[in-house]
Write an enzyme that holds these catalytic residues in place. Structure first.
Site, PDB file in Angstrom:
ATOM      1  N   LEU A  39      -4.716   4.329  -4.996  1.00 62.54           N
ATOM      2  CA  LEU A  39      -6.066   3.759  -5.156  1.00 62.54           C
ATOM      3  C   LEU A  39      -6.022   2.371  -5.780  1.00 62.54           C
ATOM      4  O   LEU A  39      -6.991   1.619  -5.695  1.00 62.54           O
ATOM      5  CB  LEU A  39      -6.949   4.664  -6.029  1.00 62.54           C
ATOM      6  CG  LEU A  39      -7.193   6.105  -5.591  1.00 62.54           C
ATOM      7  CD1 LEU A  39      -8.267   6.749  -6.467  1.00 62.54           C
ATOM      8  CD2 LEU A  39      -7.648   6.164  -4.145  1.00 62.54           C
TER       9      LEU A  39
ATOM     10  N   GLY B  66      -7.432   5.853 -10.882  1.00 61.55           N
ATOM     11  CA  GLY B  66      -6.232   5.114 -11.241  1.00 61.55           C
ATOM     12  C   GLY B  66      -4.967   5.569 -10.538  1.00 61.55           C
ATOM     13  O   GLY B  66      -3.869   5.058 -10.796  1.00 61.55           O
ATOM     14  N   GLN B  67      -5.106   6.514  -9.641  1.00 59.35           N
ATOM     15  CA  GLN B  67      -3.966   7.026  -8.887  1.00 59.35           C
ATOM     16  C   GLN B  67      -3.317   5.876  -8.119  1.00 59.35           C
ATOM     17  O   GLN B  67      -4.022   4.983  -7.646  1.00 59.35           O
ATOM     18  CB  GLN B  67      -4.539   8.061  -7.919  1.00 59.35           C
ATOM     19  CG  GLN B  67      -3.568   8.920  -7.218  1.00 59.35           C
ATOM     20  CD  GLN B  67      -4.253   9.609  -6.040  1.00 59.35           C
ATOM     21  OE1 GLN B  67      -5.480   9.570  -5.913  1.00 59.35           O
ATOM     22  NE2 GLN B  67      -3.481  10.217  -5.183  1.00 59.35           N
ATOM     23  N   LYS B  68      -1.998   5.892  -7.980  1.00 55.66           N
ATOM     24  CA  LYS B  68      -1.294   4.748  -7.407  1.00 55.66           C
ATOM     25  C   LYS B  68      -1.869   4.256  -6.065  1.00 55.66           C
ATOM     26  O   LYS B  68      -2.142   3.066  -5.926  1.00 55.66           O
ATOM     27  CB  LYS B  68       0.200   5.041  -7.280  1.00 55.66           C
ATOM     28  CG  LYS B  68       1.011   3.776  -7.307  1.00 55.66           C
ATOM     29  CD  LYS B  68       2.398   4.004  -7.792  1.00 55.66           C
ATOM     30  CE  LYS B  68       3.007   2.660  -8.159  1.00 55.66           C
ATOM     31  NZ  LYS B  68       4.390   2.801  -8.577  1.00 55.66           N
TER      32      LYS B  68
END
Lengths: 328, 184
Positions: free
Chosen positions: B73, B69-71
């Site tokens: 990604l 969920g990292q930005k």
């Protein structure tokens, strides 16, 4: 006489090697392996040992020390011998504290009726093996303790470590505030790195900091690769994933041969960190060579890299240390 | 030949579902997946890329995709939309500062054509933490009542203790099954 002694010893060694081998692919091999294991450990091993003791006048521990040079080969055979011993004194020598070591050595020598004058180096060699074997287990406990320690923003020491990591990796850029998007530049996920340590706790941060502190140039080089526009990856969280890899390798005992070869006494925390540095540096090289399509492929390449490292770790002479090449 | 035909028929009849699990980083997606699968959840590190697990539950074969969920990604999320039966949106109920972000990302997903037919399950995760917003609080902040395009449900849960994970997934399976296996 001497050569026949050697060949009998070698036969024994071969049996042990065969015993250790896992034929996991084919069911009939596995079956045969099981039968062989049962036969070897319940009966053949005992008589071979008895016979060799009679011929050579030395017990198995002595023969191993005389036959193998110091390192993984000797220590892992000693470990195996102690583990399969029927004597409590020998068996429990695999978990003695450092201050009880001398007493235990004397007990083993008494139990096996070893004449020290005839084999003066034996005690020294066995002591070293026991230090290595017990050191591994103690080190894992320390690693586990550090992993369980959660990063705490209220703890000044933790905070300082985090800020130091920034300064070492980004010497020319000042951190604008403690909570900032800048953390993304060294590969944390959000504005505050504290949530990224998760299951790896302070072990993750200590690994990252150690790499930047002891191998500053290598760490900066890896960071510059990680910030590559197409082949880039998140430096810090890849690092935390590699901490997890180092931790689980240690937990599964896969690091034993490496530590037995590279540390002559008790392995310390710094040796675990050194292994992490090797992983961080080598993973970067591996990633660039493989040229993955995107970061979404990470887990596939992580597995591939893991298998490669694990392959190295099974070689008897293995020592994995970071050797930087002086490129870019 | 006979056996192969039977196997093929069985495969055809197998009730397979594809679930996509998304949410901001540190929401607890991987922990939910591992806990649901009965694995150890104490040594999880941030997800780079994705994890996929195939597991059997109540006679269904579930393919669960857990995407980081990292930005950076999030732009890859769309690569995983195709033929998704259920969308599991995971929320860190204790991270109040980012709930606005969380709502925006969810709203953008609900506009996606390829997710149009998917059932939505919202997990208000981390209910075991002292500062966590309640399930109803999350429902309000995310404006879930405004959703008219998807079947949805919100469940308060804790991935660490495992509380309510099962009831959430069961609701999701029932809803999907009623939609796609009605001829059975």
């Amino acid at each position: 006489m001497c050569s026949s002694r050697d060949s009998v010893d070698r036969l024994h060694e071969l049996c042990a090697v065969y015993y250790e081998k896992r034929h996991t692919n084919c069911p009939s091999c596995r079956m045969l392996g099981y039968i062989w294991q049962c036969f070897y450990s319940s009966c053949l091993r005992f008589w071979l040992k008895w016979f060799l003791r009679l011929v050579t006048g030395r017990c198995e521990l002595q023969r191993i020390c005389a036959r193998c040079k110091a390192g993984a080969l000797r220590t892992s055979q000693i470990e195996y011998s102690l583990k399969s011993s029927k004597s409590k004194v020998l068996q429990t020598a695999l978990s003695v504290k450092q201050n009880e070591l001398e007493d235990r050595l004397a007990q083993i020598i008494q139990e096996k009726r070893i004449k020290e004058q005839k084999d003066p180096t034996f005690k020294v060699n066995l002591r070293q093996c026991l230090l290595q074997i017990n050191g591994y287990n103690e080190l894992f406990e320390e690693v586990e303790e550090l992993r369980k320690k959660v990063f705490d923003s209220e703890n000044e020491q933790h905070e300082n470590m985090l800020l130091k990591l920034w300064d070492l990796l980004m010497p020319s850029v000042k951190l604008e505030s403690r909570i900032t998007k800048q953390w993304g530049n060294i590969g944390f996920q959000g504005d505050d790195p504290k949530t990224d340590f998760r299951g790896m706790g302070m072990l993750g941060l200590t690994n990252l900091l150690f790499f930047s502190e002891k191998h500053t140039d290598a760490a900066r080089q890896v960071l510059s690769h990680a910030n590559h526009p197409t082949l880039g990856y998140s430096y810090a969280i890849v690092g935390i994933n590699l901490t997890e890899m180092a931790y689980s390798l240690m937990k599964s005992d896969a690091l034993k041969l490496h530590f037995y070869n590279s540390v002559s006494g008790k392995a310390e925390m710094q040796h675990f960190h050194q292994f992490y540095c090797y992983l961080a540096y080598e993973f970067d090289k591996f990633w660039l060579q493989e040229e993955p399509e995107s970061i979404m492929e990470f887990n596939r390449y992580r597995e591939k890299f893991h298998d490669k490292v694990k392959g190295h770790l099974q070689e008897p002479e293995v020592t994995l240390t970071l050797t930087p090449n002086p490129e870019n | 030949m006979g056996l192969l035909t039977i196997l093929k028929k069985m495969k055809h009849k197998e009730r397979e579902m594809r679930l996509l699990m998304l949410g901001l980083d540190n929401a607890g997606k991987t922990t939910i997946l591992k806990k649901f699968n009965g694995e150890d959840v104490s040594t999880i590190s941030p997800t780079l890329g994705f994890n996929i697990k195939t597991l059997e539950h109540r006679g269904f074969k579930l393919n669960i995709w857990d995407v980081g969920g990292q930005k950076p990604l999030r732009s890859y999320w769309r690569n995983y939309f195709e033929s998704t039966d259920g969308l599991v949106w995971v929320v860190d109920s204790a991270d109040r500062l980012r709930l606005d972000d969380c709502r925006k990302e969810l709203n953008a997903l609900l506009l996606e054509e390829r997710l149009a037919g998917a059932t939505l399950l919202v997990f208000a995760n981390k209910q075991d933490l002292p500062g966590a917003l309640s399930k109803d609080g999350i429902r309000e902040v995310l404006a879930l009542d405004d959703i008219k395009t998807h079947h949805w449900c919100i469940v308060g849960c804790s991935a660490v203790t495992g509380e309510n994970l099962l009831s959430g997934v069961d609701w999701l399976l029932d809803d999907i099954a009623a939609r796609i296996f009605t001829t059975d």
